[in-house]
Design an enzyme around this catalytic site. Structure first.
Site, PDB file in Angstrom:
ATOM      1  N   ILE A   1      -3.185  -3.356   7.138  1.00 45.84           N
ATOM      2  CA  ILE A   1      -1.887  -3.030   6.525  1.00 45.84           C
ATOM      3  C   ILE A   1      -0.891  -2.464   7.548  1.00 45.84           C
ATOM      4  O   ILE A   1      -0.619  -1.265   7.570  1.00 45.84           O
ATOM      5  CB  ILE A   1      -2.061  -2.049   5.337  1.00 45.84           C
ATOM      6  CG1 ILE A   1      -2.965  -0.855   5.703  1.00 45.84           C
ATOM      7  CG2 ILE A   1      -2.653  -2.763   4.134  1.00 45.84           C
ATOM      8  CD1 ILE A   1      -2.944   0.259   4.658  1.00 45.84           C
TER       9      ILE A   1
ATOM     10  N   ASN B   1       5.007  -9.545  11.725  1.00 48.43           N
ATOM     11  CA  ASN B   1       3.671  -9.083  11.324  1.00 48.43           C
ATOM     12  C   ASN B   1       3.094  -9.941  10.206  1.00 48.43           C
ATOM     13  O   ASN B   1       1.873  -9.995  10.024  1.00 48.43           O
ATOM     14  CB  ASN B   1       3.708  -7.618  10.874  1.00 48.43           C
ATOM     15  CG  ASN B   1       3.952  -6.651  12.027  1.00 48.43           C
ATOM     16  OD1 ASN B   1       3.845  -7.026  13.194  1.00 48.43           O
ATOM     17  ND2 ASN B   1       4.284  -5.413  11.714  1.00 48.43           N
TER      18      ASN B   1
ATOM     19  N   LEU C   1      -1.627  -1.090  14.802  1.00 41.56           N
ATOM     20  CA  LEU C   1      -0.805  -1.274  15.999  1.00 41.56           C
ATOM     21  C   LEU C   1      -0.633   0.042  16.746  1.00 41.56           C
ATOM     22  O   LEU C   1      -0.636   0.068  17.979  1.00 41.56           O
ATOM     23  CB  LEU C   1       0.550  -1.896  15.618  1.00 41.56           C
ATOM     24  CG  LEU C   1       0.410  -3.226  14.851  1.00 41.56           C
ATOM     25  CD1 LEU C   1       1.767  -3.751  14.384  1.00 41.56           C
ATOM     26  CD2 LEU C   1      -0.327  -4.280  15.684  1.00 41.56           C
TER      27      LEU C   1
ATOM     28  N   SER D   1       6.120  -1.145   9.044  1.00 42.95           N
ATOM     29  CA  SER D   1       7.329  -1.206   9.850  1.00 42.95           C
ATOM     30  C   SER D   1       8.513  -1.125   8.901  1.00 42.95           C
ATOM     31  O   SER D   1       8.392  -1.494   7.737  1.00 42.95           O
ATOM     32  CB  SER D   1       7.397  -2.521  10.628  1.00 42.95           C
ATOM     33  OG  SER D   1       8.642  -2.614  11.293  1.00 42.95           O
TER      34      SER D   1
ATOM     35  N   LYS E   1      -2.898   6.033  -3.946  1.00 36.57           N
ATOM     36  CA  LYS E   1      -4.005   6.925  -3.581  1.00 36.57           C
ATOM     37  C   LYS E   1      -3.822   8.306  -4.197  1.00 36.57           C
ATOM     38  O   LYS E   1      -2.697   8.803  -4.319  1.00 36.57           O
ATOM     39  CB  LYS E   1      -4.102   7.051  -2.052  1.00 36.57           C
ATOM     40  CG  LYS E   1      -4.059   5.720  -1.334  1.00 36.57           C
ATOM     41  CD  LYS E   1      -4.253   5.837   0.158  1.00 36.57           C
ATOM     42  CE  LYS E   1      -3.821   4.562   0.844  1.00 36.57           C
ATOM     43  NZ  LYS E   1      -2.370   4.474   1.024  1.00 36.57           N
TER      44      LYS E   1
ATOM     45  N   ASP F   1       0.835  -1.205   0.000  1.00 37.47           N
ATOM     46  CA  ASP F   1       0.000   0.000   0.000  1.00 37.47           C
ATOM     47  C   ASP F   1       0.871   1.256   0.000  1.00 37.47           C
ATOM     48  O   ASP F   1       1.684   1.454   0.899  1.00 37.47           O
ATOM     49  CB  ASP F   1      -0.882  -0.015   1.255  1.00 37.47           C
ATOM     50  CG  ASP F   1      -1.772   1.212   1.355  1.00 37.47           C
ATOM     51  OD1 ASP F   1      -2.919   1.153   0.874  1.00 37.47           O
ATOM     52  OD2 ASP F   1      -1.318   2.245   1.898  1.00 37.47           O
TER      53      ASP F   1
ATOM     54  N   TYR G   1       2.917   9.870  -0.260  1.00 38.21           N
ATOM     55  CA  TYR G   1       3.994   9.240   0.514  1.00 38.21           C
ATOM     56  C   TYR G   1       5.361   9.510  -0.116  1.00 38.21           C
ATOM     57  O   TYR G   1       6.381   9.342   0.540  1.00 38.21           O
ATOM     58  CB  TYR G   1       3.805   7.711   0.615  1.00 38.21           C
ATOM     59  CG  TYR G   1       2.576   7.259   1.353  1.00 38.21           C
ATOM     60  CD1 TYR G   1       1.754   8.169   2.028  1.00 38.21           C
ATOM     61  CD2 TYR G   1       2.225   5.915   1.369  1.00 38.21           C
ATOM     62  CE1 TYR G   1       0.611   7.734   2.693  1.00 38.21           C
ATOM     63  CE2 TYR G   1       1.093   5.482   2.043  1.00 38.21           C
ATOM     64  CZ  TYR G   1       0.283   6.389   2.696  1.00 38.21           C
ATOM     65  OH  TYR G   1      -0.831   5.957   3.355  1.00 38.21           O
TER      66      TYR G   1
ATOM     67  N   HIS H   1      -7.631   9.637  -1.391  1.00 36.31           N
ATOM     68  CA  HIS H   1      -6.901   9.491  -0.126  1.00 36.31           C
ATOM     69  C   HIS H   1      -7.684   9.998   1.092  1.00 36.31           C
ATOM     70  O   HIS H   1      -7.585   9.455   2.184  1.00 36.31           O
ATOM     71  CB  HIS H   1      -5.551  10.205  -0.233  1.00 36.31           C
ATOM     72  CG  HIS H   1      -4.513   9.674   0.706  1.00 36.31           C
ATOM     73  ND1 HIS H   1      -3.176   9.714   0.434  1.00 36.31           N
ATOM     74  CD2 HIS H   1      -4.612   9.075   1.912  1.00 36.31           C
ATOM     75  CE1 HIS H   1      -2.497   9.179   1.438  1.00 36.31           C
ATOM     76  NE2 HIS H   1      -3.342   8.789   2.359  1.00 36.31           N
TER      77      HIS H   1
ATOM     78  N   ARG I   1      10.359  -7.141  12.641  1.00 36.48           N
ATOM     79  CA  ARG I   1       8.951  -6.827  12.869  1.00 36.48           C
ATOM     80  C   ARG I   1       8.129  -7.082  11.611  1.00 36.48           C
ATOM     81  O   ARG I   1       6.995  -7.546  11.680  1.00 36.48           O
ATOM     82  CB  ARG I   1       8.807  -5.374  13.328  1.00 36.48           C
ATOM     83  CG  ARG I   1       7.416  -5.102  13.813  1.00 36.48           C
ATOM     84  CD  ARG I   1       7.306  -4.070  14.890  1.00 36.48           C
ATOM     85  NE  ARG I   1       8.267  -4.155  15.958  1.00 36.48           N
ATOM     86  CZ  ARG I   1       8.799  -3.083  16.530  1.00 36.48           C
ATOM     87  NH1 ARG I   1       8.515  -1.871  16.083  1.00 36.48           N
ATOM     88  NH2 ARG I   1       9.635  -3.211  17.532  1.00 36.48           N
TER      89      ARG I   1
END
Length: 262
Positions: free
Chosen positions: A228, A240, A191, A231, A78, A48, A53, A109, A236
């Site tokens: 989603i 995950n 998380l 990390s 997005k 994703d 970003y 978005h 991790r």
């Protein structure tokens, strides 16, 4: 994990979306590239990203580098809503950066600041789907009433709504509203929005010999809610991804759901 056995949810147009995906917000530059490569290596097949970003190029490079077949991957990007009127050139820039002919999912978005822009944006996403530039289209951070506006105007339901979600944010009614409309719920920041030291989480984790974070991710999957986690730490990323060896009991699911009202 064996990606062939990964659970998926079916989107319109026979598009299968893996319930577990890899979030890349804030994972930019070399760190972003390394994280996506580690995720693909750990078995993630759903990545994703988003125009804002600023890491689509790194995502694209990692995908090419992984030697996986494009049709075995699910890639989401997005559209920033301030690109109203420039939707097409924004998607074309995303496809160039990602080095692919299509994305599997293209989302608005967040709702545009001028509500009148929402429907024109949505019509452009539908047009991109018709031209096979996006296999499925949807929204992110939309309320149920904002989704209903799009459906009323176009008779086309967003395939997905991506929102902040976790057991601690669980909202039974909102979950049902998505189901009733045939809109897949996709949760981000699972998380970050959970109290991973909560005693109930610790107890359920111990019962399955997994971590509290793994319980949170599995809770989404057992609800058929896409999740989603993000990390940049290889250990991790691996942990995950390792949520397919156990599942939660109906009683545990009820207990976790109740965290949303606590």
């Amino acid at each position: 994990m064996d990606h062939d056995d990964q659970p998926t949810v079916l989107l319109p147009g026979e598009v299968r979306m893996p319930l577990l995906g890899f979030g890349t917000w804030r994972a930019t530059g070399k760190a972003g590239y390394d994280a996506v490569l580690a995720a693909l290596d750990a078995g993630y097949r759903h990545i994703d990203t988003a125009t804002v970003y600023g890491n689509e190029k790194e995502v694209g490079r990692a995908v090419q580098e992984s030697d996986l077949r494009r049709e075995d991957l699910f890639i989401t990007t997005k559209l920033p809503p301030d690109r109203v009127g420039r939707e097409r050139e924004t998607l074309e820039a995303s496809l160039r950066a990602l080095d692919t002919d299509y994305v599997d999912l293209w989302l608005i978005h967040w709702p545009p600041s001028s509500p009148g822009d929402s429907i024109p944006l949505w019509r452009e996403l539908l047009a991109a789907r018709e031209e096979n530039l996006a296999r499925a289209v949807g929204v992110s951070n939309y309320s149920t009433s904002q989704i209903d506006e799009l459906i009323q105007a176009t008779e086309e339901n967003p395939a997905v709504n991506q929102i902040r979600w976790s057991p601690f944010l669980y909202d039974r009614q909102r979950h049902a509203e998505h189901r009733d409309r045939g809109v897949v719920l996709e949760g981000y920041s699972p998380l970050d929005t959970s109290d991973l030291s909560h005693p109930m989480l610790a107890r359920i984790a111990a019962a399955h010999d997994v971590s509290p974070a793994q319980v949170v991710l599995r809770w989404h999957i057992d609800h058929e809610i896409v999740v989603i986690p993000k990390s940049v730490t290889p250990e991790r990323i691996q942990a995950n991804a390792d949520v397919f060896r156990f599942s939660l009991t109906a009683e545990e699911m009820r207990e976790l759901d109740a965290l949303g009202n606590s």
